[in-house]
Scaffold this active site. Structure first.
Site, PDB file in Angstrom:
ATOM      1  N   LYS A  33     -24.412  37.112  59.368  1.00 55.86           N
ATOM      2  CA  LYS A  33     -24.673  37.019  58.033  1.00 55.86           C
ATOM      3  C   LYS A  33     -26.316  37.293  57.944  1.00 55.86           C
ATOM      4  O   LYS A  33     -26.555  37.814  56.715  1.00 55.86           O
ATOM      5  CB  LYS A  33     -24.299  35.930  57.367  1.00 55.86           C
ATOM      6  N   THR A  34     -27.039  36.421  58.668  1.00 54.98           N
ATOM      7  CA  THR A  34     -28.437  36.556  58.539  1.00 54.98           C
ATOM      8  C   THR A  34     -29.048  37.895  58.402  1.00 54.98           C
ATOM      9  O   THR A  34     -29.881  38.253  57.620  1.00 54.98           O
ATOM     10  CB  THR A  34     -29.291  35.448  59.402  1.00 54.98           C
ATOM     11  N   ASP A 222     -27.628  31.361  50.415  1.00 56.07           N
ATOM     12  CA  ASP A 222     -26.953  31.333  51.840  1.00 56.07           C
ATOM     13  C   ASP A 222     -26.153  29.903  51.933  1.00 56.07           C
ATOM     14  O   ASP A 222     -26.490  29.064  51.051  1.00 56.07           O
ATOM     15  CB  ASP A 222     -28.164  31.326  52.960  1.00 56.07           C
ATOM     16  N   GLU A 223     -25.102  29.938  52.780  1.00 56.78           N
ATOM     17  CA  GLU A 223     -24.469  28.783  53.070  1.00 56.78           C
ATOM     18  C   GLU A 223     -23.722  28.145  51.622  1.00 56.78           C
ATOM     19  O   GLU A 223     -23.827  26.939  51.365  1.00 56.78           O
ATOM     20  CB  GLU A 223     -25.076  27.591  53.597  1.00 56.78           C
ATOM     21  N   GLN A 253     -15.856  27.099  56.542  1.00 57.52           N
ATOM     22  CA  GLN A 253     -16.963  26.202  57.231  1.00 57.52           C
ATOM     23  C   GLN A 253     -17.401  25.223  56.414  1.00 57.52           C
ATOM     24  O   GLN A 253     -18.587  24.640  56.520  1.00 57.52           O
ATOM     25  CB  GLN A 253     -17.944  26.835  58.018  1.00 57.52           C
ATOM     26  N   ARG A 595     -18.814  27.152  67.690  1.00 54.01           N
ATOM     27  CA  ARG A 595     -20.088  27.074  68.242  1.00 54.01           C
ATOM     28  C   ARG A 595     -20.262  27.674  69.510  1.00 54.01           C
ATOM     29  O   ARG A 595     -21.288  27.754  70.157  1.00 54.01           O
ATOM     30  CB  ARG A 595     -20.471  25.553  68.369  1.00 54.01           C
TER      31      ARG A 595
END
Length: 689
Positions: A33-34, A222-223, A253, A595
């Site tokens: 995504k980044t 973002d997020e 998430q 993770r």
């Protein structure tokens, strides 16, 4: 720019090329995504020709903002731009905004930001019978709900009657009023104010809201799953003149409901803006297929989600390992021995981590690691800048910039000790209050013949102000850092304490870091730097020389080659009881599993010593939901159903929902009971998960 786009997969390219209108990028864990949003930013500026000054990208951590900024600028290295695009946290944006516009509510722009510890210290000074942490939390909730002191007073009587709390909310309202008065009097701004006051100013000044919206015509967030109600409302103000907003996040998430995050913001985004483009990033570049298979199966049991399925780019890998232990001590010893073997085989410590759902589980872990002499870093422990010795130095630096900073003076007036007790400080405060001057000015006004203070205290205070005055005329910051220590002996003072060597080392580290910042940045601004420190994230400093142990919450955004997640037992993971949300617990487990890059071990114990007693435990339902073990079904009570849900009927047994339709206020379900298809009203079945 085409070369940059060619590095993206088809879904990422589609997102990066989107220009006008609202867009939701539903980005699964490890889906790049980044890279996608930084490429989109570079595309808007370098290919479309959008002025960088017209863009605003908001994140939740400084680490994320810095990474995105460096990536975007690297992509724009060949483009001549005279303005750096603004990439920052929500709270940094609030800080920048208030520096320009806080005068709109009659406040001065040389305010000082206080952190949580400072906030609690102020509240504690009001000497309420209610616990300081409870008061601090209530006040934070009020601000994030945009409740003024007047609103809280109005609500207090109703809430007290409803909850039978014997005037509890009335008492909180009084403290809230005193706290707000204190902040205004001392020109302080707390963390919540950075957003609340920003929203208040925009809400009360429509023309300004339109001006700011026209300035930031292209907004990215973002997020987005971690935004709260206030952040959503602030974004609506920023979109007053357009709907060019791109939000990036993952509803699977969303794990911060306990601190106000609303998963509904991302779930409802498609209905809150017009013609929303939705793009799913499902190619995972982090984890192997077995890890993603378990994660997908687990999260598919949640009903309140938009839905996606992660696909591994890496492909096959090792199966997930399950570790069963008799108790927590055996569990920790097993994990420590396995980690020691990994380290001896050449695995870097930074590639290994242990996660837990409950902080209390870390004790036995630490014992096991210490026994094997394995160095570890506890992420989320006491933050460096929150240590008393560091905050003292920061207060001294603030006083060099602004002698009239009463808050900082009160913090360090007796550190190192100058014989000034509570009574002497109260006398000094009275002089300042009666004469409407600052504490620093009050010290300067002390007459040598004045008998309010003892000769010793007067001498100490006069020396204190003289030293500060001398520091004001520093020629260089390097010189200032050395002189602060010479004049005030902060390090020497802390060295005399029981844990002095550790504190002294922290002070040395801070001075070295500050000097390095000055060296690296010719235009270094000390005032800006000090304000930035209060917005430093927990994850900004993770040691590469030790393995990491942390809560699942603290692991968000991180990844590790070798991962252990402990405590997969009912009651520990998931937590069960009042206030627990099974869907958020499941999202937490999903975050924990995703993770892992290559090797994942999930552990469970037959018993744990917890809250003073040893308890027998059952395996977590999440292990069976992930397809890792065979387990009995756990019945959940809910009135919501979707296609694919497993349900239980008292006559037909277990079946799977194949279709859902609404009849008046109830749902009619088409259910396949092992080939026997029935249409049954939802009130006659239960969820079987």
């Amino acid at each position: 720019m085409q070369n940059l786009l060619n590095q993206l997969n088809d879904s990422q390219q589609e997102a990066a090329r989107h220009i006008d209108g609202a867009m939701l990028i539903l980005a699964g864990a490890g889906s790049g995504k980044t890279k996608t949003i930084t490429t989109r930013l570079a595309y808007l500026i370098g290919e479309v020709g959008i002025d960088p000054a017209n863009t605003l990208t908001l994140t939740f951590t400084n680490k994320a903002a810095n990474e995105m900024r460096s990536r975007a600028l690297a992509m724009l290295s060949d483009v001549n731009t005279n303005f750096t695009p603004l990439l920052c946290t929500f709270h940094k944006f609030g800080l920048l905004f208030l520096k320009f516009y806080i005068s709109k509510i009659g406040r001065k722009n040389n305010f000082i930001i206080i952190d949580t510890d400072d906030k609690k210290r102020i509240i504690k000074s009001f000497e309420s019978q209610i616990a300081t942490s409870i008061l601090a939390n209530e006040i934070s909730n009020y601000k994030n709900s945009l409740l003024s002191v007047e609103d809280v007073y109005k609500n207090a009587n109703f809430l007290n009657n409803e909850n039978g709390k014997d005037g509890f909310y009335q008492k909180v309202a009084v403290i809230y009023e005193r706290y707000e008065e204190y902040l205004k009097t001392n020109n302080l701004v707390d963390f919540d104010d950075l957003l609340m006051l920003t929203y208040k100013i925009l809400d009360e000044n429509e023309d300004l809201a339109r001006e700011i919206s026209n300035r930031y015509k292209y907004i990215m967030v973002d997020e987005y799953q971690d935004t709260n109600d206030l952040q959503y409302k602030l974004l609506r103000k920023l979109c007053a003149t357009h709907e060019n907003i791109c939000v990036v996040g993952d509803d699977d998430q969303s794990i911060y409901g306990w601190r106000g995050a609303k998963v509904e913001n991302i779930l409802n985004f498609k209905d809150q803006f017009k013609d929303v483009k939705i793009i799913r990033l499902e190619q995972n570049y982090r984890s192997t297929t077995p890890i993603l298979k378990a994660a997908n199966e687990l999260i598919d049991h949640n009903r309140n989600r938009l839905g996606k399925n992660l696909i591994s780019v890496s492909g096959d890998g090792e199966e997930i390992k399950l570790m069963e232990s008799f108790d927590e001590n055996i569990e920790s010893n097993k994990i420590a021995k396995q980690i020691k073997e990994l380290l001896l085989s050449g695995v870097a410590a930074k590639d290994i981590a242990i996660l837990y759902r409950i902080n209390a589980l870390s004790r036995s872990l630490e014992d096991g690691l210490n026994k094997e002499k394995i160095p570890y870093k506890m992420v989320g422990g006491i933050k460096f800048y929150e240590r008393a010795e560091i905050k003292d130095i920061i207060s001294y630096l603030r006083l060099v910039i602004n002698q009239n900073d009463d808050f900082s003076i009160k913090r360090i007036i007796n550190r190192p000790k100058r014989g000034l007790g509570k009574i002497s400080l109260e006398k000094l405060e009275k002089i300042a209050f009666d004469n409407k001057i600052s504490l620093f000015e009050a010290i300067l006004a002390i007459d040598e013949k004045d008998e309010v203070f003892s000769k010793k205290i007067k001498s100490a205070l006069i020396e204190f102000t003289q030293n500060l005055k001398e520091l004001q005329g520093f020629e260089s910051l390097y010189e200032l850092i050395d002189k602060i220590e010479t004049k005030f002996g902060i390090k020497k003072y802390y060295e005399s304490l029981p844990d002095g060597s550790e504190r002294a080392a922290n002070i040395d580290e801070f001075y070295a870091m500050l000097k390095d910042q000055i060296k690296q940045n010719p235009s270094f601004d000390l005032d800006e730097f000090l304000n930035e420190l209060t917005i430093t994230s927990e994850q900004d400093n993770i040691s590469s020389e030790a393995i990491s142990i942390m809560s699942v919450h603290a692991s968000k955004g991180l990844e590790f080659e070798h991962l252990f997640v402990i405590g997969f037992e009912e009651g520990f993971f998931p937590l069960i009881g009042d206030g627990s949300d099974i869907e958020e617990e499941r999202r937490l487990a999903y975050v924990a599993i995703t993770r892992a890059k290559r090797n994942l071990t999930l552990t469970f114990a037959n018993s744990r010593f917890y809250k003073g007693q040893r308890t027998r435990l059952n395996k977590s339902r999440f292990l069976s939901e992930s397809g890792l073990v065979q387990g009995s079904l756990v019945i959940e009570q809910s009135n919501e159903y979707k296609k694919g849900d497993l349900v239980k009927h008292k006559i037909f047994g277990i079946g799977r929902v194949t279709e859902v339709s609404k009849v008046k206020k109830e749902l009619k379900l088409t259910i396949n009971f092992a080939g026997n298809v029935k249409e049954i009203m939802s009130s006659f079945v239960e969820h079987a998960v």
